[in-house]
Design a protein around this motif. Structure first.
Motif, PDB file in Angstrom:
ATOM      1  N   ARG A   1       0.819  -1.215   0.000  1.00 41.72           N
ATOM      2  CA  ARG A   1       0.000   0.000   0.000  1.00 41.72           C
ATOM      3  C   ARG A   1       0.854   1.266   0.000  1.00 41.72           C
ATOM      4  O   ARG A   1       0.543   2.239  -0.712  1.00 41.72           O
ATOM      5  CB  ARG A   1      -0.944  -0.002   1.203  1.00 41.72           C
ATOM      6  N   ALA A   2       1.948   1.245   0.748  1.00 39.28           N
ATOM      7  CA  ALA A   2       2.795   2.431   0.832  1.00 39.28           C
ATOM      8  C   ALA A   2       3.414   2.764  -0.526  1.00 39.28           C
ATOM      9  O   ALA A   2       3.426   3.932  -0.944  1.00 39.28           O
ATOM     10  CB  ALA A   2       3.903   2.212   1.865  1.00 39.28           C
ATOM     11  N   ARG A   3       3.899   1.763  -1.227  1.00 40.86           N
ATOM     12  CA  ARG A   3       4.554   2.030  -2.505  1.00 40.86           C
ATOM     13  C   ARG A   3       3.563   2.338  -3.620  1.00 40.86           C
ATOM     14  O   ARG A   3       3.844   3.157  -4.486  1.00 40.86           O
ATOM     15  CB  ARG A   3       5.439   0.838  -2.898  1.00 40.86           C
ATOM     16  N   LEU A   4       2.421   1.677  -3.624  1.00 37.58           N
ATOM     17  CA  LEU A   4       1.449   1.958  -4.676  1.00 37.58           C
ATOM     18  C   LEU A   4       0.866   3.369  -4.527  1.00 37.58           C
ATOM     19  O   LEU A   4       0.534   4.020  -5.531  1.00 37.58           O
ATOM     20  CB  LEU A   4       0.325   0.921  -4.649  1.00 37.58           C
ATOM     21  N   ARG A   5       0.744   3.859  -3.293  1.00 34.06           N
ATOM     22  CA  ARG A   5       0.230   5.213  -3.082  1.00 34.06           C
ATOM     23  C   ARG A   5       1.275   6.270  -3.432  1.00 34.06           C
ATOM     24  O   ARG A   5       0.954   7.318  -3.995  1.00 34.06           O
ATOM     25  CB  ARG A   5      -0.188   5.381  -1.612  1.00 34.06           C
ATOM     26  N   ARG A   6       2.547   6.009  -3.069  1.00 31.79           N
ATOM     27  CA  ARG A   6       3.611   6.988  -3.294  1.00 31.79           C
ATOM     28  C   ARG A   6       4.795   6.319  -3.981  1.00 31.79           C
ATOM     29  O   ARG A   6       5.859   6.127  -3.377  1.00 31.79           O
ATOM     30  CB  ARG A   6       4.046   7.613  -1.964  1.00 31.79           C
ATOM     31  N   PRO A   7       4.638   5.961  -5.253  1.00 32.08           N
ATOM     32  CA  PRO A   7       5.742   5.293  -5.958  1.00 32.08           C
ATOM     33  C   PRO A   7       6.919   6.245  -6.183  1.00 32.08           C
ATOM     34  O   PRO A   7       6.730   7.447  -6.395  1.00 32.08           O
ATOM     35  CB  PRO A   7       5.105   4.866  -7.282  1.00 32.08           C
ATOM     36  N   ARG A   8       8.093   5.710  -6.133  1.00 27.85           N
ATOM     37  CA  ARG A   8       9.297   6.500  -6.384  1.00 27.85           C
ATOM     38  C   ARG A   8       9.308   6.981  -7.831  1.00 27.85           C
ATOM     39  O   ARG A   8       8.915   6.249  -8.740  1.00 27.85           O
ATOM     40  CB  ARG A   8      10.548   5.656  -6.133  1.00 27.85           C
ATOM     41  N   VAL A   9       9.792   8.183  -8.035  1.00 29.32           N
ATOM     42  CA  VAL A   9       9.875   8.719  -9.399  1.00 29.32           C
ATOM     43  C   VAL A   9      11.250   8.479 -10.010  1.00 29.32           C
ATOM     44  O   VAL A   9      11.473   8.773 -11.191  1.00 29.32           O
ATOM     45  CB  VAL A   9       9.564  10.236  -9.405  1.00 29.32           C
TER      46      VAL A   9
END
Length: 598
Positions: A228-236
């Motif tokens: 959930r953490a990565r899908l909400r705020r994926p690294r650019v």
């Protein structure tokens, strides 16, 4: 303590972040190091079949991810499985097993999810020489994939989101409290080996290990700590700093192939591979994975001369660039009747796709010429073999040699054939025997012997039988030839039904009128030698005027394997006759009464 399924492995413990990782090593430590990272709910034993093959050329390292197998678990579990901590573990292993050289990383499922993190974060740059990913996306790339489709929805994009959402049903369940732990420590843990065997066709053996219920219960935190953490705020900045090989099982029940549509923008050096298999490919397709991983590692391990770190011969003069390279690169393919015509064109088409080609023909010089052309055309390797397909013992010896020296073939193309024209009453028993021995019995021998090897291996495959439009187009001029090809067509249909449960596809290709030298060598029953030569020249001239190239048939063969098609008419007239045979067979029977003018 020996590793289950890997009795020659050397085991050690590596401490990192308050836990101990169980690490196993095989092969020569002076060779390039390949690190295999397992997924969920597995332990390192999922790699045993692949590791054994890779150890012949490399220093192979497997480790139990924290909380799995014989590695210890973090305390508390919550927050102990973040990608940042898993990266710490990987670096600890890499520094211990290969302190002076970058490692080649291979990941499956959650091992691949971890691998994407390892290959895109700055602190691992220079420590990874290559990365092979299978059945596990980058969570950052996945997050951007979702955002693009939700911010700019189209019917197609919405369909992709819904499709992957349905495939991800298990992810939602793993986020629920307590329930996954109870299921895995209870009935699911007991039934899981049987489920894998029935649904995924994973063979029994050293996998899964007895620690499965505990591993799966703890491993649920891989999802809870990261998804959930990565899908909400994926690294650019999730760009790969090493070359990546993506292996996509086309029958994966958990991941859509569309997830990788945007991957090229994140991976500057990307090689795609596609495999007709389900999710657990390390257990169901170890031979193919071993070949692809070996080729990829050697490609990115060698010096400027491209010689390869393990000394393997790099035979192709140029890399595979064919449209089907992602499907066939590195896969062993055998083509009979490969010295000329459709057989030669088909061998060259597989070569352009980077396959390992065995060109078989009774014409030794022609077969050698095709094999040489395959090497120049992009084949990973190519060999010429002399065989008469009508000779059962010779075919058995060929199959034994090919399996021992090159491996069990993934694709068999039964192409060898001869032509025979003439009225039935003018066709002698000897004529019938010759055409049936090659056109029918040659196909039977190939299907039985090489198909039997595929079935015994248990990793699927594909058989292509070159039939003819004459198989369903009656003609008073071709009774023997048409009978042989009709038998090939029905044999293919029967085998397709029988072998489907073994993941072996069977295709009958019906070319039609194609410009090959079969017309110049065809026999004509009931005429003298001079008249036969005249008819051969006239038929060859007519086929030449039609000028349908064998390369188009070859393309149809490769496409049929990729799509697992049953019957493939190729030329327009072959397709029209096939349609008429189904909707208006009486019209074809009327045409069959017309006497051909030769």
């Amino acid at each position: 303590m020996s590793v289950r399924g890997l009795p020659t492995a050397r085991e050690r413990r590596i401490s990192t972040g308050g836990i101990e990782l169980c690490v196993a090593e095989l092969g020569d430590p002076t060779r390039p190091t390949v690190v295999l990272v397992h997924g969920y709910p597995d332990s390192k034993e999922v790699w045993s079949e692949v590791a054994t093959r890779l150890a012949e050329s490399f220093h192979v390292v497997l480790y139990d991810v924290r909380g799995h197998g014989r590695s210890t678990a973090p305390v508390p579990l919550r927050g102990g499985f973040t990608l940042e901590k898993l990266t710490d573990d990987f670096l600890a292993v890499a520094d211990a097993v290969s302190p002076d050289r970058p490692v080649h990383l291979v990941g499956h499922d959650w091992g691949s999810v971890q691998g994407w993190e390892f290959v895109t974060v700055g602190r691992t740059e220079g420590r990874i020489a290559s990365f092979t990913s299978m059945s596990g996306p980058s969570l950052d790339h996945f997050g951007h994939w979702i955002k693009r489709r939700t911010m700019r929805p189209t019917p197609r994009r919405v369909g992709q989101l819904l499709g992957q959402g349905a495939k991800s049903w298990y992810v939602y369940l793993l986020h629920t409290p307590v329930l996954p732990e109870l299921a895995w420590r209870g009935p699911l843990g007991r039934y899981w080996p049987g489920i894998l065997q029935r649904v995924e066709k994973v063979p029994q053996g050293d996998y899964p290990t007895a620690s499965l219920p505990q591993d799966a219960a703890r491993g649920a935190w891989l999802y809870r700590d990261n998804v959930r953490a990565r899908l909400r705020r994926p690294r650019v900045d999730a760009h790969a700093h090493a070359p990546v090989q993506l292996i996509t099982p086309t029958g994966d029940a958990f991941l859509s192939e569309r997830l990788y549509d945007d991957l090229d923008e994140w991976v500057p050096r990307l090689t795609r591979r596609s495999l007709a298999a389900k999710h657990w490919v390390p257990r169901t397709r170890p031979d193919q994975l071993g070949t692809w991983i070996t080729d990829f590692v050697e490609t990115h391990e060698g010096g400027a001369d491209g010689s390869g770190g393990s000394g393997r011969r790099q035979t192709g003069a140029r890399p595979a660039t064919g449209p089907y390279a992602e499907h066939f690169a590195g896969r062993p393919v055998l083509v009979t009747g490969a010295a000329s015509g459709i057989g030669r064109a088909t061998a060259l088409a597989f070569a352009a796709a980077g396959a390992r080609v065995v060109a078989a023909d009774r014409d030794a010089v022609g077969a050698a010429g095709t094999a040489e052309a395959c090497l120049l055309g992009g084949a990973l390797d190519a060999w010429a073999e002399v065989v008469d397909v009508s000779d059962e013992q010779a075919m058995e010896k060929l199959a034994e040699k090919v399996a021992a020296e090159y491996g069990v073939v993934d694709v068999l193309v039964n192409n060898a054939g001869i032509g025979l024209s003439g009225p039935f009453l003018d066709t002698s028993s000897e004529d019938w025997k010759k055409v049936l021995d090659v056109n029918l019995w040659g196909v039977i021998h190939g299907c039985r012997i090489f198909g039997g090897q595929m079935a015994e291996r248990g990793q699927g495959g594909h058989i292509v039988n070159i039939a003819s439009a004459a198989a369903y187009l009656p003609s008073r001029a071709l009774p023997a030839y048409s009978t042989s090809k009709a038998a090939v067509l029905m044999l293919s249909e029967c085998l397709r039904a029988e072998l489907a449960g073994r993941d072996i596809g069977v295709t009958a290709v019906c070319p039609g009128i194609v410009n090959t030298n079969i017309t110049a060598t065809a026999r004509f029953a009931g005429v003298d030698e001079m008249e036969e030569k005249r008819r051969q020249k006239k038929t060859a001239r007519l086929y030449g005027l039609r000028n349908y190239p064998p390369e188009k048939v070859a393309d149809a063969v490769l496409r049929a394997v990729v799509r697992n098609q049953a019957v493939v008419p190729v030329t327009p007239e072959a397709r029209a006759a096939h349609l008429l045979s189904r909707v208006s067979p009486g019209l074809l029977r009327a045409f069959a009464r017309i006497r051909p003018r030769l």
